[in-house]
Design an enzyme around this catalytic site. Structure first.
Site, PDB file in Angstrom:
ATOM      1  N   TYR A  84      46.787-116.445  43.860  1.00 31.10           N
ATOM      2  CA  TYR A  84      45.523-115.764  43.562  1.00 31.10           C
ATOM      3  C   TYR A  84      45.080-114.921  44.753  1.00 31.10           C
ATOM      4  O   TYR A  84      44.726-113.745  44.606  1.00 31.10           O
ATOM      5  CB  TYR A  84      44.458-116.803  43.208  1.00 31.10           C
ATOM      6  CG  TYR A  84      43.131-116.225  42.782  1.00 31.10           C
ATOM      7  CD1 TYR A  84      43.030-115.430  41.644  1.00 31.10           C
ATOM      8  CD2 TYR A  84      41.971-116.501  43.498  1.00 31.10           C
ATOM      9  CE1 TYR A  84      41.812-114.917  41.232  1.00 31.10           C
ATOM     10  CE2 TYR A  84      40.739-115.990  43.098  1.00 31.10           C
ATOM     11  CZ  TYR A  84      40.669-115.197  41.967  1.00 31.10           C
ATOM     12  OH  TYR A  84      39.454-114.684  41.564  1.00 31.10           O
TER      13      TYR A  84
ATOM     14  N   SER B  29      38.486-110.665  44.943  1.00 29.53           N
ATOM     15  CA  SER B  29      37.844-111.958  45.141  1.00 29.53           C
ATOM     16  C   SER B  29      37.806-112.267  46.630  1.00 29.53           C
ATOM     17  O   SER B  29      38.687-111.824  47.384  1.00 29.53           O
ATOM     18  CB  SER B  29      38.627-113.071  44.416  1.00 29.53           C
ATOM     19  OG  SER B  29      38.237-114.349  44.857  1.00 29.53           O
TER      20      SER B  29
END
Length: 281
Positions: A178, A162
């Site tokens: 994350y 990501s």
């Protein structure tokens, strides 16, 4: 015939078997895993899809049936559980005889900084985003090694990261776990690629940017308690230099390319699919 004069179909996956994790969708519409599975089937691959949700897999199965893709099988699987992953890999081999492509597509974000985030949330993020890629590789790599030893053909692995691992914050929110876990996926990909480069196995990572998938309506808008979803989505579109958020097909196209023979000289590489977002920052 030389490669410069090929007359076959580009991005042809006929004869290949793809094992795709997170092959369902978080709601109506096209999630990344669902689009990847369907596009690979359209390109001729036999596809084995796993997901934690049987209902999500059923939605993908409905599309496969509608389009007439018969070489499609599924299994409910928790990708953090080694026993379940091995069982799914074994089922795929029993059904299709081999595995040529692995797509590690399981993941999800949770906001928080080191103080506000609980230890449990941190551990869950590492399991969901990083351990799942490890588990997929752990059980599929030996299969690809055996194929390389027997036939001279190894395989292609595509992991999903990501832009959170490239930027300090996404959407104005901090996601330390994350970001860290997805940065781990990038490092894991590069290290694994070099470890297996002599065994005919290519390993690459796709790095999606701000995407418009069912997760936006089904998770993000609820998570943020958004009062005006249309304005929220319009703002997200406007924040991307290319003028729109990406969608599942942008990711699926990138994954299929990296899985194909046309990407045969590409390994240990990151393909950023973000409409210019990270460059503009």
């Amino acid at each position: 015939m030389t490669r410069a004069h090929r007359e076959d179909i580009m991005l042809d996956l006929t004869g290949k078997v793809a094992f795709i994790t997170g092959a369902g969708s978080a709601g109506e519409g096209w999630g990344n895993g669902k689009a990847i599975a369907v596009l690979m089937a359209r390109q001729g691959a036999k596809v084995f899809g796993v997901d934690l949700s049987g209902e999500a897999l059923e939605a993908t199965s409905a599309v496969m049936a509608k389009e007439g893709h018969k070489n499609w099988a599924t299994k409910v699987c928790n990708m953090t559980d080694s026993g379940q992953v091995k069982a799914a890999v074994d089922d795929c081999r029993e059904k299709f005889g081999r595995i040529d492509i692995l797509v590690n597509n399981v993941g999800g974000s949770a906001p928080g900084d080191p103080v506000s985030m609980s230890e449990e949330a941190w551990d869950n993020q590492m399991e969901l985003n990083l351990k799942t890629a490890f588990m997929g590789c752990k059980h599929v790599l030996p299969v690809m090694e055996q194929q390389f030893a027997a036939e001279g053909t190894g395989g292609a692995i595509i992991n999903m990261a990501s832009v959170a691992c490239l930027s300090a914050a996404v959407g104005g929110r901090v996601h330390v776990a994350y970001a860290a876990s997805k940065a781990g996926v990038v490092a894991f990909t590069r290290s694994t690629a070099i470890a297996y480069v002599k065994k005919g196995i290519r390993v690459n990572v796709v790095i999606p940017g701000t995407m418009h998938t069912p997760l936006v309506e089904n998770r993000l808008i609820k998570q943020l308690n958004v009062k005006d979803p249309e304005a929220f989505i319009a703002k997200r579109h406007a924040s991307i230099p290319i003028g729109r958020m990406g969608d599942a097909w942008d990711i699926a196209n990138a994954v299929v390319y990296l899985a194909s023979d046309e990407a045969g000289y590409i390994t240990a590489t990151q393909l950023v699919v973000d409409g210019g977002l990270t460059a503009a920052r």
